[in-house]
Design a protein around this motif. Structure first.
Motif, short mmCIF file in Angstrom:
data_model
loop_
_atom_site.label_atom_id
_atom_site.label_comp_id
_atom_site.label_asym_id
_atom_site.label_seq_id
_atom_site.Cartn_x
_atom_site.Cartn_y
_atom_site.Cartn_z
N PHE A 53 0.80 -1.21 0.00
CA PHE A 53 0.00 0.00 0.00
C PHE A 53 0.84 1.27 0.00
O PHE A 53 0.29 2.37 0.11
CB PHE A 53 -0.91 0.02 1.24
CG PHE A 53 -1.78 -1.19 1.37
CD1 PHE A 53 -2.43 -1.72 0.28
CD2 PHE A 53 -1.93 -1.82 2.60
CE1 PHE A 53 -3.23 -2.83 0.39
CE2 PHE A 53 -2.72 -2.94 2.73
CZ PHE A 53 -3.38 -3.45 1.62
N SER A 55 2.31 2.93 -2.25
CA SER A 55 2.12 3.88 -3.36
C SER A 55 0.81 4.64 -3.31
O SER A 55 0.57 5.51 -4.14
CB SER A 55 2.20 3.13 -4.69
OG SER A 55 3.43 2.47 -4.82
N SER A 56 -0.06 4.32 -2.36
CA SER A 56 -1.36 5.00 -2.31
C SER A 56 -1.16 6.49 -2.03
O SER A 56 -0.23 6.88 -1.32
CB SER A 56 -2.25 4.38 -1.23
OG SER A 56 -1.80 4.74 0.06
N THR A 58 -2.66 8.52 -0.06
CA THR A 58 -2.69 8.85 1.37
C THR A 58 -1.32 8.65 2.00
O THR A 58 -0.82 9.51 2.73
CB THR A 58 -3.73 7.97 2.10
OG1 THR A 58 -5.01 8.17 1.50
CG2 THR A 58 -3.80 8.33 3.57
N ASN A 125 0.77 4.62 -8.02
CA ASN A 125 -0.38 3.72 -8.00
C ASN A 125 -0.02 2.37 -7.39
O ASN A 125 1.09 1.90 -7.54
CB ASN A 125 -0.90 3.49 -9.43
CG ASN A 125 -1.45 4.75 -10.04
OD1 ASN A 125 -1.97 5.60 -9.33
ND2 ASN A 125 -1.31 4.89 -11.34
N VAL A 126 -1.00 1.76 -6.71
CA VAL A 126 -0.80 0.43 -6.17
C VAL A 126 -1.35 -0.58 -7.18
O VAL A 126 -2.07 -0.23 -8.10
CB VAL A 126 -1.52 0.24 -4.82
CG1 VAL A 126 -0.91 1.13 -3.76
CG2 VAL A 126 -3.00 0.50 -4.95
N ILE A 128 -3.97 -2.97 -7.77
CA ILE A 128 -5.23 -3.32 -7.12
C ILE A 128 -5.55 -4.80 -7.24
O ILE A 128 -6.42 -5.30 -6.52
CB ILE A 128 -6.40 -2.47 -7.63
CG1 ILE A 128 -6.77 -2.83 -9.07
CG2 ILE A 128 -6.12 -1.00 -7.51
CD1 ILE A 128 -8.10 -2.23 -9.47
N ASP A 147 -10.17 5.62 -1.79
CA ASP A 147 -9.20 5.85 -2.86
C ASP A 147 -8.74 7.30 -2.78
O ASP A 147 -9.03 8.00 -1.80
CB ASP A 147 -9.78 5.50 -4.25
CG ASP A 147 -11.00 6.34 -4.62
OD1 ASP A 147 -11.24 7.38 -3.96
OD2 ASP A 147 -11.72 5.95 -5.55
N GLY A 148 -8.01 7.75 -3.80
CA GLY A 148 -7.47 9.10 -3.77
C GLY A 148 -8.52 10.19 -3.78
O GLY A 148 -8.22 11.35 -3.47
N SER A 176 -5.72 4.06 -7.10
CA SER A 176 -5.41 4.44 -5.72
C SER A 176 -6.31 3.69 -4.72
O SER A 176 -6.24 3.94 -3.51
CB SER A 176 -5.57 5.95 -5.53
OG SER A 176 -6.92 6.35 -5.71
N ASN A 178 -7.75 1.45 -2.01
CA ASN A 178 -7.03 0.90 -0.86
C ASN A 178 -8.00 0.66 0.28
O ASN A 178 -9.19 0.95 0.16
CB ASN A 178 -5.92 1.87 -0.43
CG ASN A 178 -4.67 1.15 0.01
OD1 ASN A 178 -4.75 0.11 0.67
ND2 ASN A 178 -3.52 1.69 -0.34
#
Length: 313
Positions: A53, A55-56, A58, A125-126, A128, A147-148, A176, A178
């Protein structure tokens, strides 16, 4: 007066989380209070985050803009207890290297230039395809999905129910996407309401997102496990026709031939179906698609009649 250090741990299962908390607490003496904080705490001192996670948006805001000292948690038994750059390898062992890292953060010793630079080098980006399976993992209990663009829903993994955030007006999501563990108070707040089915909700979320469209071999065969229930009326006929073919077990190529829809459209159905667990991969000898099903108007009328009855349409 006892001093305090605030630590947040993000993206781990509860049993691993509890183990790390116990071992981290033992690394500090009794003169220091270790406070386990939420990642939203403005006074966060240390962040430990599952590498999946990292790269998210947040998390990137915390380590990039707010410069919160962090370690990315990576499972690798042969390196357990080691720190390399900004990575801490699990299972967690309180080695001298780790003790020194945590104590340095308390005394405001700067993190290495190497660790800081990594933040600017990674993708934002993660993956998913690694996040979504965690929404079916019962060990995760109650989770907050976001998400973002903000909060999306609260989900109870064990009961397979979702309570969408009614204030969210955006359909679909992006890379994004998560989740984090929901508090007991959050779970109790929605427990008096009837949630929606997790699988159906997730299928719709992914179907209306551009991020899910993995390329599959046209000869791959799949079988329907659960019927999707698309939101928009104008897409139902296409989705139901594709689903009907996969209900018998079929390849992407066979479904394209039977429905006249493009392999790209069917490929998208497969990508979303596999992630949301309404579809599973099977062998070619398990396929039972009826020949020329689309040429029989009587079969189609009977099928849609049964379908309307099954879905309450």
């Amino acid at each position: 007066m006892r001093e305090e250090i605030k630590i947040a741990i993000f993206g781990l299962s509860l049993n691993v989380l509890d183990t790390i908390k116990q071992k981290v607490r033992l690394m500090y003496d009794d003169s220091l209070d270790v406070s386990w904080a939420n990642i939203a705490d403005p006074h966060l001192d240390i962040l430990l985050v599952n590498d999946m996670f990292f790269s998210s948006p947040t998390i990137q805001n915390l380590v990039g803009a707010k410069k919160v000292p962090y370690l990315r948690l990576v499972n690798k038994n042969e390196k357990s207890g080691q720190i390399e750059g900004d990575k801490l390898y699990l299972p967690f062992i309180a080695t001298d290297e780790i003790r020194n890292w945590f104590k340095d953060r308390y005394f405001d010793v700067p993190v290495s230039i190497k660790a800081v630079n990594i933040v600017n080098q990674i993708s934002k980006n993660v993956d998913i395809t690694k996040v979504i399976p965690e929404l079916f993992n019962e060990r995760n209990g109650n989770v907050q999905i976001f998400d973002g663009k903000g909060n999306i829903a609260l989900a109870s993994i064990r009961t397979q129910q979702v309570w969408p955030d009614v204030s969210r007006k955006i359909q679909g999501t992006d890379a994004s996407l998560n989740y984090t563990y929901a508090t007991m108070q959050m779970a109790q707040a929605v427990s008096v309401q009837q949630g929606v089915d997790l699988t159906s909700w997730l299928w719709d979320l992914l179907w209306y997102s551009d991020v899910v469209n993995e390329k599959h071999n046209s000869s791959n065969c799949y079988k329907l496990l659960d019927w999707p229930q698309p939101i928009h009326q104008n897409e139902r006929q296409m989705i139901f026709k594709i689903a009907a073919c996969f209900e018998r077990g079929a390849s992407i190529q066979q479904v394209a031939q039977k429905t006249d829809y493009s392999e790209a459209e069917i490929n998208r159905f497969v990508s979303v179906g596999l992630l949301s667990q309404v579809l599973k991969k099977i062998s070619a000898d398990e396929t039972k698609l009826v020949e020329k099903v689309e040429q029989s108007s009587g079969v189609l009328r009977g099928f849609f009649g049964k379908l309307r009855k099954k879905l309450g349409l």
